[in-house]
Motif scaffolding. Structure first.
Motif, PDB file in Angstrom:
ATOM      1  N   MET A   1       0.841  -1.203   0.000  1.00 62.23           N
ATOM      2  CA  MET A   1       0.000   0.000   0.000  1.00 62.23           C
ATOM      3  C   MET A   1       0.870   1.245   0.000  1.00 62.23           C
ATOM      4  O   MET A   1       1.821   1.343   0.781  1.00 62.23           O
ATOM      5  CB  MET A   1      -0.905   0.018   1.246  1.00 62.23           C
ATOM      6  CG  MET A   1      -1.719   1.288   1.391  1.00 62.23           C
ATOM      7  SD  MET A   1      -2.653   1.302   2.941  1.00 62.23           S
ATOM      8  CE  MET A   1      -3.457   2.905   2.824  1.00 62.23           C
ATOM      9  N   THR A   2       0.577   2.168  -0.899  1.00 59.86           N
ATOM     10  CA  THR A   2       1.273   3.450  -0.939  1.00 59.86           C
ATOM     11  C   THR A   2       0.367   4.509  -0.351  1.00 59.86           C
ATOM     12  O   THR A   2      -0.728   4.772  -0.867  1.00 59.86           O
ATOM     13  CB  THR A   2       1.658   3.829  -2.373  1.00 59.86           C
ATOM     14  OG1 THR A   2       2.520   2.817  -2.912  1.00 59.86           O
ATOM     15  CG2 THR A   2       2.384   5.170  -2.405  1.00 59.86           C
ATOM     16  N   LEU A   3       0.795   5.130   0.744  1.00 56.49           N
ATOM     17  CA  LEU A   3      -0.018   6.131   1.427  1.00 56.49           C
ATOM     18  C   LEU A   3      -0.010   7.451   0.673  1.00 56.49           C
ATOM     19  O   LEU A   3       1.025   7.877   0.162  1.00 56.49           O
ATOM     20  CB  LEU A   3       0.511   6.371   2.838  1.00 56.49           C
ATOM     21  CG  LEU A   3       0.424   5.228   3.843  1.00 56.49           C
ATOM     22  CD1 LEU A   3       1.122   5.635   5.131  1.00 56.49           C
ATOM     23  CD2 LEU A   3      -1.034   4.884   4.127  1.00 56.49           C
ATOM     24  N   GLY A   4      -1.153   8.113   0.657  1.00 60.91           N
ATOM     25  CA  GLY A   4      -1.243   9.465   0.131  1.00 60.91           C
ATOM     26  C   GLY A   4      -1.041  10.447   1.265  1.00 60.91           C
ATOM     27  O   GLY A   4      -1.833  10.480   2.214  1.00 60.91           O
ATOM     28  N   ILE A   5       0.024  11.232   1.207  1.00 59.78           N
ATOM     29  CA  ILE A   5       0.350  12.182   2.269  1.00 59.78           C
ATOM     30  C   ILE A   5      -0.072  13.581   1.849  1.00 59.78           C
ATOM     31  O   ILE A   5       0.233  14.037   0.739  1.00 59.78           O
ATOM     32  CB  ILE A   5       1.861  12.181   2.582  1.00 59.78           C
ATOM     33  CG1 ILE A   5       2.328  10.774   2.940  1.00 59.78           C
ATOM     34  CG2 ILE A   5       2.174  13.176   3.706  1.00 59.78           C
ATOM     35  CD1 ILE A   5       1.698  10.189   4.169  1.00 59.78           C
ATOM     36  N   GLY A   6      -0.756  14.271   2.751  1.00 57.45           N
ATOM     37  CA  GLY A   6      -1.117  15.662   2.529  1.00 57.45           C
ATOM     38  C   GLY A   6      -0.269  16.559   3.413  1.00 57.45           C
ATOM     39  O   GLY A   6      -0.129  16.294   4.614  1.00 57.45           O
TER      40      GLY A   6
ATOM     41  N   ARG B   1      12.031  14.643   1.083  1.00 53.45           N
ATOM     42  CA  ARG B   1      12.483  13.370   1.664  1.00 53.45           C
ATOM     43  C   ARG B   1      11.482  12.257   1.378  1.00 53.45           C
ATOM     44  O   ARG B   1      11.879  11.120   1.107  1.00 53.45           O
ATOM     45  CB  ARG B   1      12.782  13.527   3.154  1.00 53.45           C
ATOM     46  CG  ARG B   1      11.617  13.713   4.080  1.00 53.45           C
ATOM     47  CD  ARG B   1      12.059  13.635   5.539  1.00 53.45           C
ATOM     48  NE  ARG B   1      13.303  14.329   5.795  1.00 53.45           N
ATOM     49  CZ  ARG B   1      13.403  15.606   6.157  1.00 53.45           C
ATOM     50  NH1 ARG B   1      12.307  16.329   6.324  1.00 53.45           N
ATOM     51  NH2 ARG B   1      14.559  16.153   6.355  1.00 53.45           N
ATOM     52  N   ILE B   2      10.173  12.559   1.432  1.00 54.19           N
ATOM     53  CA  ILE B   2       9.171  11.532   1.141  1.00 54.19           C
ATOM     54  C   ILE B   2       9.323  11.041  -0.294  1.00 54.19           C
ATOM     55  O   ILE B   2       9.247   9.841  -0.572  1.00 54.19           O
ATOM     56  CB  ILE B   2       7.749  12.073   1.395  1.00 54.19           C
ATOM     57  CG1 ILE B   2       7.523  12.267   2.902  1.00 54.19           C
ATOM     58  CG2 ILE B   2       6.696  11.128   0.818  1.00 54.19           C
ATOM     59  CD1 ILE B   2       6.264  13.040   3.239  1.00 54.19           C
ATOM     60  N   HIS B   3       9.571  11.969  -1.216  1.00 58.87           N
ATOM     61  CA  HIS B   3       9.672  11.614  -2.640  1.00 58.87           C
ATOM     62  C   HIS B   3      11.003  10.954  -2.982  1.00 58.87           C
ATOM     63  O   HIS B   3      11.038   9.979  -3.745  1.00 58.87           O
ATOM     64  CB  HIS B   3       9.492  12.871  -3.496  1.00 58.87           C
ATOM     65  CG  HIS B   3       9.501  12.596  -4.969  1.00 58.87           C
ATOM     66  ND1 HIS B   3       8.431  12.032  -5.629  1.00 58.87           N
ATOM     67  CD2 HIS B   3      10.476  12.786  -5.919  1.00 58.87           C
ATOM     68  CE1 HIS B   3       8.714  11.907  -6.912  1.00 58.87           C
ATOM     69  NE2 HIS B   3       9.957  12.343  -7.113  1.00 58.87           N
ATOM     70  N   ASN B   4      12.090  11.456  -2.402  1.00 64.41           N
ATOM     71  CA  ASN B   4      13.426  11.026  -2.835  1.00 64.41           C
ATOM     72  C   ASN B   4      14.063   9.950  -1.969  1.00 64.41           C
ATOM     73  O   ASN B   4      14.842   9.131  -2.478  1.00 64.41           O
ATOM     74  CB  ASN B   4      14.377  12.232  -2.868  1.00 64.41           C
ATOM     75  CG  ASN B   4      13.950  13.288  -3.862  1.00 64.41           C
ATOM     76  OD1 ASN B   4      13.453  12.982  -4.941  1.00 64.41           O
ATOM     77  ND2 ASN B   4      14.147  14.548  -3.495  1.00 64.41           N
ATOM     78  N   ASP B   5      13.771   9.957  -0.671  1.00 66.22           N
ATOM     79  CA  ASP B   5      14.541   9.122   0.251  1.00 66.22           C
ATOM     80  C   ASP B   5      13.751   8.016   0.933  1.00 66.22           C
ATOM     81  O   ASP B   5      14.353   7.048   1.422  1.00 66.22           O
ATOM     82  CB  ASP B   5      15.168   9.994   1.352  1.00 66.22           C
ATOM     83  CG  ASP B   5      16.067  11.088   0.796  1.00 66.22           C
ATOM     84  OD1 ASP B   5      16.706  10.851  -0.242  1.00 66.22           O
ATOM     85  OD2 ASP B   5      16.123  12.175   1.403  1.00 66.22           O
ATOM     86  N   LEU B   6      12.426   8.149   1.010  1.00 66.40           N
ATOM     87  CA  LEU B   6      11.630   7.235   1.815  1.00 66.40           C
ATOM     88  C   LEU B   6      10.768   6.332   0.950  1.00 66.40           C
ATOM     89  O   LEU B   6      10.603   6.559  -0.251  1.00 66.40           O
ATOM     90  CB  LEU B   6      10.762   8.044   2.796  1.00 66.40           C
ATOM     91  CG  LEU B   6      11.501   9.097   3.628  1.00 66.40           C
ATOM     92  CD1 LEU B   6      10.558   9.770   4.606  1.00 66.40           C
ATOM     93  CD2 LEU B   6      12.695   8.485   4.360  1.00 66.40           C
ATOM     94  N   ALA B   7      10.196   5.309   1.582  1.00 64.02           N
ATOM     95  CA  ALA B   7       9.387   4.331   0.869  1.00 64.02           C
ATOM     96  C   ALA B   7       7.982   4.269   1.446  1.00 64.02           C
ATOM     97  O   ALA B   7       7.760   4.572   2.616  1.00 64.02           O
ATOM     98  CB  ALA B   7      10.038   2.958   0.957  1.00 64.02           C
ATOM     99  N   GLY B   8       7.025   3.886   0.600  1.00 61.31           N
ATOM    100  CA  GLY B   8       5.677   3.597   1.069  1.00 61.31           C
ATOM    101  C   GLY B   8       4.707   4.753   1.034  1.00 61.31           C
ATOM    102  O   GLY B   8       3.583   4.616   1.517  1.00 61.31           O
ATOM    103  N   ALA B   9       5.100   5.903   0.479  1.00 61.53           N
ATOM    104  CA  ALA B   9       4.197   7.052   0.462  1.00 61.53           C
ATOM    105  C   ALA B   9       4.425   7.903  -0.779  1.00 61.53           C
ATOM    106  O   ALA B   9       5.499   7.887  -1.386  1.00 61.53           O
ATOM    107  CB  ALA B   9       4.389   7.897   1.718  1.00 61.53           C
TER     108      ALA B   9
ATOM    109  N   ALA C   1       0.417   0.397   9.001  1.00 62.07           N
ATOM    110  CA  ALA C   1       0.035  -0.729   9.864  1.00 62.07           C
ATOM    111  C   ALA C   1      -1.078  -0.346  10.834  1.00 62.07           C
ATOM    112  O   ALA C   1      -1.434  -1.145  11.710  1.00 62.07           O
ATOM    113  CB  ALA C   1       1.260  -1.212  10.640  1.00 62.07           C
ATOM    114  N   ASP C   2      -1.606   0.866  10.705  1.00 63.39           N
ATOM    115  CA  ASP C   2      -2.673   1.382  11.566  1.00 63.39           C
ATOM    116  C   ASP C   2      -2.275   1.349  13.037  1.00 63.39           C
ATOM    117  O   ASP C   2      -2.984   0.837  13.894  1.00 63.39           O
ATOM    118  CB  ASP C   2      -3.968   0.596  11.360  1.00 63.39           C
ATOM    119  CG  ASP C   2      -5.176   1.274  12.024  1.00 63.39           C
ATOM    120  OD1 ASP C   2      -5.113   2.505  12.248  1.00 63.39           O
ATOM    121  OD2 ASP C   2      -6.165   0.575  12.315  1.00 63.39           O
TER     122      ASP C   2
END
Length: 335
Positions: free
Chosen positions: A1-6, A20-28, A291-292
């Motif tokens: 699952m890829t989270l949508g971050i606002g 960082r969310i776009h370039n360095d991290l995973a899952g969002a 993971a809620d």
């Protein structure tokens, strides 16, 4: 699952989180950006193909936004944090959680009504490897319990709009939280001392300050806040125990040895020093949301830090008198 971050707040910190969310991290992915400055929101959102909003309410209501990151000014945090909680969405709110204890209490009440911990406060030092190792040493118990903590928060310089109040509510708040994290107890009193002022400051600024705090068990904390030290961004911490000490490791970048001597380059900003901690903080938050479950500091931690800040500001205004920290009883929800 890829989270949508606002993202709410398209200033420097907000844009750094987007990168960082776009370039360095995973899952969002970046789903939306909101800012009252429409051009700032558009400029921040455009590289990521994100939806642009000029109101936080629209962003929070967007079904493509699974979780919200708030990077606006502290004074406006509370309404948006509460709106996220009421919408059932996890929120990572940059510090401070709010600028008054009353607003923090309102957030905690909303969260308890929701029946679920949804709020994480952006105290990124909790995710720094060195601080975590310090806590492991203390918690292991080999050296006995803590008696003292010596902290130093030194900036090369600050902008002209930075105030003496900011030395406590924007700068020392980091040491306030990390000492609560290290010691796992509340700070019960605060005193703010004013040493001889540096000539390198703006005239309106009292710099440096020393915040002296005492915890419930009697641990004494001293925090030098020195924001025009010129040479670099230097964060120091030494934890003194009954039979040993532990301190942060050296934070320089490289050593150069030549005919001029043995010298090293220093960190120059909080991004320089804590980039890895910021990345770990947001990545762990993304993983937890997927993971809620909750991760990181809670609304109670945000409230406690704000209460200590309030006591520190009162001491500053009262000429350095010791001020007791006033707090409500900790709700069982946050136990």
């Amino acid at each position: 699952m890829t989270l949508g971050i606002g993202l709410i707040g398209a200033g420097g910190m907000g844009r750094a989180h987007l990168a960082r969310i776009h370039n360095d991290l995973a899952g969002a992915r970046i789903a939306a950006v909101a800012d009252i400055n429409a051009e700032a929101a558009r400029t921040a959102a455009e590289p990521y193909g994100a939806t642009v909003y000029t109101s936080s309410a629209e962003l929070i209501a967007d079904p493509q936004v699974d979780a919200v990151l708030i990077a606006t000014f502290g004074k406006v945090h509370a309404p948006d944090v509460i709106a996220c909680v009421e919408a059932g969405k996890y929120v990572l709110c940059e510090k401070p959680l709010a600028t008054t204890p009353e607003d923090c209490i309102a957030i905690m009440e909303a969260e308890q009504k929701a029946g679920k911990k949804l709020v994480t406060v952006g105290f990124m030092r909790r995710f720094d490897t060195a601080y975590r190792q310090m806590k492991e040493v203390l918690d292991a118990g080999e050296h006995g319990y803590a008696t003292l903590v010596h902290c130093r928060h030194r900036n090369p310089s600050v902008p002209e709009g930075y105030t003496t109040r900011n030395m406590i509510d924007d700068t020392a708040i980091h040491e306030i939280d990390i000492c609560r994290f290290l010691l796992d107890e509340e700070i019960v009193s605060v005193r703010v001392d004013t040493p001889r002022a540096t000539s390198r400051r703006y005239d309106h600024l009292q710099d440096p300050l020393v915040l002296v705090a005492r915890t419930a068990s009697g641990v004494l904390i001293d925090d030098e806040v020195n924001v025009n030290i010129q040479f670099g961004y230097s964060i120091e911490c030494e934890l003194v125990m009954e039979a040993g000490t532990v301190r942060l490791g050296d934070q320089e970048r490289v050593h150069v040895r030549d005919t001029a001597g043995n010298r090293n380059a220093m960190c120059q900003s909080h991004i320089d020093r804590f980039q890895e901690a910021f990345n770990r903080e947001v990545q762990e938050w993304i993983n937890a949301v997927a993971a809620d479950r909750h991760t990181g500091s809670t609304s109670w931690d945000g409230y406690a830090a704000t209460c200590v800040v309030d006591a520190g500001l009162a001491s500053l205004e009262d000429g350095g008198l010791q001020v007791d920290v006033e707090m409500i009883a900790k709700p069982a929800f946050y136990a």
